[in-house]
Design a protein around this motif. Structure first.
Motif, mmCIF file in Angstrom:
data_model
loop_
_atom_site.group_PDB
_atom_site.id
_atom_site.type_symbol
_atom_site.label_atom_id
_atom_site.label_comp_id
_atom_site.label_asym_id
_atom_site.label_seq_id
_atom_site.Cartn_x
_atom_site.Cartn_y
_atom_site.Cartn_z
ATOM 1 N N ASN A 1 5.463 0.336 4.302
ATOM 2 C CA ASN A 1 4.334 -0.017 3.437
ATOM 3 C C ASN A 1 4.504 -1.348 2.716
ATOM 4 O O ASN A 1 3.771 -1.660 1.788
ATOM 5 C CB ASN A 1 3.922 1.118 2.498
ATOM 6 C CG ASN A 1 5.055 1.818 1.814
ATOM 7 O OD1 ASN A 1 6.149 1.957 2.364
ATOM 8 N ND2 ASN A 1 4.806 2.270 0.608
ATOM 9 N N GLN B 1 -2.267 -1.075 10.255
ATOM 10 C CA GLN B 1 -3.027 -0.195 11.144
ATOM 11 C C GLN B 1 -2.345 -0.083 12.510
ATOM 12 O O GLN B 1 -2.215 1.008 13.060
ATOM 13 C CB GLN B 1 -4.443 -0.703 11.310
ATOM 14 C CG GLN B 1 -5.281 0.284 12.109
ATOM 15 C CD GLN B 1 -6.759 0.156 11.858
ATOM 16 O OE1 GLN B 1 -7.192 -0.728 11.115
ATOM 17 N NE2 GLN B 1 -7.534 1.024 12.465
ATOM 18 N N GLN C 1 -6.255 -0.461 -6.354
ATOM 19 C CA GLN C 1 -6.619 -1.878 -6.359
ATOM 20 C C GLN C 1 -6.138 -2.556 -7.636
ATOM 21 O O GLN C 1 -5.719 -3.699 -7.616
ATOM 22 C CB GLN C 1 -8.141 -2.040 -6.203
ATOM 23 C CG GLN C 1 -8.604 -1.658 -4.812
ATOM 24 C CD GLN C 1 -10.110 -1.731 -4.652
ATOM 25 O OE1 GLN C 1 -10.668 -2.790 -4.459
ATOM 26 N NE2 GLN C 1 -10.752 -0.577 -4.765
ATOM 27 N N LEU D 1 -2.248 -5.294 5.077
ATOM 28 C CA LEU D 1 -3.352 -4.541 5.660
ATOM 29 C C LEU D 1 -3.568 -4.911 7.127
ATOM 30 O O LEU D 1 -3.796 -4.050 7.974
ATOM 31 C CB LEU D 1 -4.624 -4.806 4.839
ATOM 32 C CG LEU D 1 -5.871 -4.007 5.199
ATOM 33 C CD1 LEU D 1 -5.592 -2.526 5.272
ATOM 34 C CD2 LEU D 1 -6.978 -4.289 4.190
ATOM 35 N N ASN E 1 -15.250 2.865 2.554
ATOM 36 C CA ASN E 1 -14.591 1.662 3.088
ATOM 37 C C ASN E 1 -15.584 0.526 3.316
ATOM 38 O O ASN E 1 -15.210 -0.649 3.248
ATOM 39 C CB ASN E 1 -13.854 1.985 4.394
ATOM 40 C CG ASN E 1 -12.442 2.472 4.111
ATOM 41 O OD1 ASN E 1 -11.848 2.137 3.083
ATOM 42 N ND2 ASN E 1 -11.896 3.276 5.021
ATOM 43 N N GLN F 1 -3.271 -3.204 -1.245
ATOM 44 C CA GLN F 1 -4.315 -3.554 -0.269
ATOM 45 C C GLN F 1 -4.868 -2.333 0.444
ATOM 46 O O GLN F 1 -5.908 -2.403 1.078
ATOM 47 C CB GLN F 1 -3.751 -4.518 0.777
ATOM 48 C CG GLN F 1 -3.263 -5.833 0.204
ATOM 49 C CD GLN F 1 -2.554 -6.674 1.250
ATOM 50 O OE1 GLN F 1 -2.294 -6.231 2.364
ATOM 51 N NE2 GLN F 1 -2.235 -7.906 0.868
ATOM 52 N N TYR F 2 -4.125 -1.232 0.384
ATOM 53 C CA TYR F 2 -4.608 -0.017 1.044
ATOM 54 C C TYR F 2 -3.996 1.216 0.396
ATOM 55 O O TYR F 2 -2.944 1.141 -0.241
ATOM 56 C CB TYR F 2 -4.291 -0.030 2.547
ATOM 57 C CG TYR F 2 -2.856 -0.331 2.899
ATOM 58 C CD1 TYR F 2 -1.904 0.685 3.030
ATOM 59 C CD2 TYR F 2 -2.431 -1.649 3.101
ATOM 60 C CE1 TYR F 2 -0.593 0.401 3.363
ATOM 61 C CE2 TYR F 2 -1.123 -1.940 3.429
ATOM 62 C CZ TYR F 2 -0.199 -0.912 3.565
ATOM 63 O OH TYR F 2 1.104 -1.195 3.878
ATOM 64 N N PHE G 1 -9.647 -4.357 0.917
ATOM 65 C CA PHE G 1 -8.999 -3.107 0.537
ATOM 66 C C PHE G 1 -9.501 -2.036 1.486
ATOM 67 O O PHE G 1 -10.628 -2.098 1.977
ATOM 68 C CB PHE G 1 -9.323 -2.702 -0.902
ATOM 69 C CG PHE G 1 -8.662 -1.422 -1.327
ATOM 70 C CD1 PHE G 1 -7.339 -1.409 -1.736
ATOM 71 C CD2 PHE G 1 -9.369 -0.207 -1.285
ATOM 72 C CE1 PHE G 1 -6.716 -0.216 -2.104
ATOM 73 C CE2 PHE G 1 -8.743 0.988 -1.656
ATOM 74 C CZ PHE G 1 -7.412 0.975 -2.064
ATOM 75 N N ARG G 2 -8.640 -1.052 1.742
ATOM 76 C CA ARG G 2 -9.066 -0.002 2.653
ATOM 77 C C ARG G 2 -8.416 1.332 2.285
ATOM 78 O O ARG G 2 -7.261 1.375 1.853
ATOM 79 C CB ARG G 2 -8.670 -0.388 4.076
ATOM 80 C CG ARG G 2 -9.071 0.668 5.042
ATOM 81 C CD ARG G 2 -8.904 0.316 6.473
ATOM 82 N NE ARG G 2 -9.028 1.590 7.171
ATOM 83 C CZ ARG G 2 -8.914 1.765 8.466
ATOM 84 N NH1 ARG G 2 -8.673 0.735 9.231
ATOM 85 N NH2 ARG G 2 -9.029 2.956 8.994
ATOM 86 N N LEU G 3 -9.201 2.400 2.429
ATOM 87 C CA LEU G 3 -8.651 3.747 2.322
ATOM 88 C C LEU G 3 -8.339 4.236 3.731
ATOM 89 O O LEU G 3 -9.149 4.031 4.643
ATOM 90 C CB LEU G 3 -9.660 4.698 1.684
ATOM 91 C CG LEU G 3 -9.890 4.600 0.180
ATOM 92 C CD1 LEU G 3 -11.015 5.559 -0.230
ATOM 93 C CD2 LEU G 3 -8.622 4.928 -0.601
ATOM 94 N N PHE G 4 -7.177 4.863 3.914
ATOM 95 C CA PHE G 4 -6.869 5.490 5.189
ATOM 96 C C PHE G 4 -7.054 6.994 5.026
ATOM 97 O O PHE G 4 -6.645 7.568 3.997
ATOM 98 C CB PHE G 4 -5.435 5.178 5.621
ATOM 99 C CG PHE G 4 -5.272 3.777 6.141
ATOM 100 C CD1 PHE G 4 -5.673 3.454 7.435
ATOM 101 C CD2 PHE G 4 -4.727 2.788 5.338
ATOM 102 C CE1 PHE G 4 -5.527 2.159 7.918
ATOM 103 C CE2 PHE G 4 -4.575 1.490 5.815
ATOM 104 C CZ PHE G 4 -4.981 1.175 7.112
ATOM 105 N N GLY H 1 0.839 -1.193 0.000
ATOM 106 C CA GLY H 1 0.000 0.000 0.000
ATOM 107 C C GLY H 1 0.870 1.237 0.000
ATOM 108 O O GLY H 1 2.100 1.135 -0.073
#
Length: 588
Positions: free
Chosen positions: A566, A574, A370, A570, A408, A375-376, A414-417, A347
DNA sequence: GCCGTTTTCGGCCCGACTGTTTTCAGTCG
């Protein structure tokens, strides 16, 4: 007085000695000393200590004394006297291709030419062609070089020419007679600035390959053309050389033309110590020397580059490390790191959207990430003080935060921060109060204003920002724009120290115009335990691919997967993002 | 001017191309 300034003086001494017609080996000694000093990692304060200086390879008694004088008094009598022997701007003539010390000396002595303007006049008047050793062709060439000097400044950001380079490489590779094709040189070593491109092709049909090369649609003009070597200029203005060799010669040519020059000298010297001579075509036995007592070692077969290193009792040295900055010691003792690979990235964190100065929406950026297999993705639009970039105020930031939380819910795996690229203000305070920063997943801190502070003020400013527990990472730490704007004054070792103490990550900004923090600092950062984060600073979906340039910088900086945060999946990233806040007791 | 597991003296990376000459010097990488 810093290393670069001293190295520059040594280079200029070498050039002036050349103009004087001094002993070429003395000249080379100055050049070597300059190179050696540039890559030397020691303390600036030691530059006034002759004993320490003499321990640097290539620096002996005479040059050590000169460096000491330069550091202590700010000038060097020897250099000043040497300069006084020539017109002030004569050195600019060396920037013209085709002109070296001998020709410049002749132009100066016979035609009283001492700068580019006078040289141009002399060419137009036809006086250059009349000099012995010169001719009409040379005169025309000089004229052309002067004209093109403005157009082709001669240096390019890696990212400016990567597209052309890869396309030409692909086209050469698709030729049925091309057995191996590689772009060697500084491009292969992933230097941030390149001057030219060196293509090496193994083939049994050299004429066909050369023809394809010089007739390629990307070629603007042909500079030189021979049976084994051709040179062209591409549309971007970069010079591009082709070497055609046989399959047997290929590993030697690839190695030789990958360089660096300093790396090659050491490779050759290791071959010499084993009784062999190495050139760009083969490894051979040194012609028998009557004084030679020992018989040289038998030469092992070399089919690829790794065989060559093995023959010299070295592990394979990846091209990015070939700068003669410690790679030989490591390769001889099995201590080369296993370098980061592009596929290791999971990510990335510093990207922009249309909310500030980006060109794509949150959804589009997420989709592009993606597609790249990430993954993020961290979104970090500008903060309110970056007016020129439509920086977000608190209200707009909260709107974006809500959108990210909602989006999200629609993703699987998959994730947005949600973050912000928060301006570090002049005094080191941040552009948002802590209460606002606490609402976000993470904070990127960076300098976008007041670039002209003194080194002490700038260093203090940035360190204060790092001490904020919400700041997860420091972006583009020196603010440089390659070939355009110099870095601002800042004490990088002090910043690295502060990052280590506070647990703040430092970015490799992967945008080709930045590549900041520079690869030369990463061995120190790694030693201090600072983690790296590679960010594209993407202002559009296509720019996410520039992560590739960041990986090149990380590899040049000797970084492994474990050094780059990075690379974490995922499931683990965090936790890593929250670590600094936890350590400071601002989250549970 | 630097350097040394042959050496404190005598080496120091070396091949390709161009242009000017007619066998090679200069430049470049």
């Amino acid at each position: 007085m810093d290393k670069a300034t001293i190295a520059d003086v040594l280079e200029k001494i070498a050039t002036l000695l050349e103009l004087k017609g001094e002993n070429p080996f003395k000249i080379r000694a100055y050049v070597n000393a300059a190179r050696s000093l540039e890559t030397w990692g020691g303390n600036i304060a030691d530059l006034a200590n002759e004993e320490t200086l003499e321990k640097i390879p290539g620096i002996g008694k005479a040059i050590a004394a000169k460096i000491k004088e330069l550091v202590e008094t700010g000038s060097l009598k020897f250099f000043d006297e040497l300069k006084a022997e020539f017109p002030a701007d004569i050195l600019e003539l060396f920037s013209l291709p085709g002109l070296g010390a001998k020709k410049i000396k002749a132009l100066h002595e016979k035609l009283q030419v001492s700068n580019i303007a006078q040289l141009h006049e002399a060419c137009v008047a036809g006086r250059v062609a009349e000099l012995p050793g010169f001719g009409k062709t040379t005169q025309e060439k000089i004229c052309r070089a002067i004209d093109e000097r403005q157009k082709y400044a001669g240096t390019f950001q890696l990212g400016q020419i990567a597209g052309e380079a890869e396309r030409l490489q692909d086209d050469l590779r698709s030729h049925p007679d091309a057995l191996h094709v590689c772009i060697a040189g500084s491009y292969r070593r992933r230097k941030e600035i390149v001057r030219d491109l060196d293509f090496i092709v193994a083939t049994s049909a050299p004429a066909e390959i050369s023809a394809l090369f010089i007739q390629h649609p990307l070629v603007e003009s042909i500079i030189a053309q021979g049976p084994t070597k051709s040179s062209v200029r591409l549309r971007s203005g970069i010079q591009c050389d082709l070497r055609v060799v046989t399959s047997a010669e290929y590993p030697f040519a690839l190695n030789y033309f990958t360089g660096s020059k300093e790396h090659n000298i050491e490779v050759r010297s290791r071959a010499l110590k084993r009784g062999w001579t190495l050139n760009e075509y083969r490894l051979g036995e040194t012609p028998s020397d009557p004084k030679q007592t020992k018989t040289p070692k038998k030469i092992p077969p070399v089919r690829e580059e790794a065989d060559l290193y093995r023959a010299l009792d070295l592990d394979y040295i990846p091209p990015e490390l070939r700068e003669n900055c410690g790679e030989f010691e490591a390769a001889a003792t099995g201590k080369l790191p296993r370098l980061l690979e592009a596929e290791n990235l999971r990510g990335t964190f510093h990207c922009h959207t249309t909310a500030s100065d980006g060109r794509n929406s949150l959804e589009e950026m997420a989709a592009a990430a993606q597609e790249l297999g990430l993954q993020y993705l961290g979104i970090a639009d500008h903060s309110r003080s970056s007016i020129q970039a439509r920086g977000l105020d608190e209200a707009r930031l909260r709107v974006q935060l809500a959108m990210i939380r909602k989006l999200n819910e629609s993703f699987e795996n998959f994730r947005l921060f949600a973050g912000v690229e928060c301006d570090i203000l002049r005094d080191g305070s941040l552009d948002f109060p802590d209460a606002v920063l606490a609402e976000l997943d993470y904070v990127v801190a960076s300098v976008h204003s007041a670039f002209t502070l003194s080194e002490a003020e700038m260093t203090k400013r940035v360190i204060r920002a790092l001490q904020n527990p919400h700041v997860a990472m420091l972006a583009h730490p020196t603010g440089r724009l390659l070939l355009k704007r110099d870095r601002y004054a800042i004490d990088i070792p002090a910043v690295i120290e502060a990052a280590a103490e506070t647990g703040t990550w430092i970015e490799i900004n992967a945008a080709p115009k930045r590549l900041d923090l520079d690869w030369r600092w990463w061995p120190l950062a790694k030693e201090k335990g600072v983690k790296c984060v590679i960010n594209p600073d993407a202002h559009g979906v296509e720019r996410l691919q520039e992560l590739w340039f960041g990986v090149g910088v990380a590899r040049k900086g000797w970084l492994t997967r474990a050094d780059v945060v990075n690379c974490l999946p995922l499931g683990k990233i965090q936790d890593a993002l929250e670590e600094k806040r936890r350590a400071n007791g601002v989250v549970e």
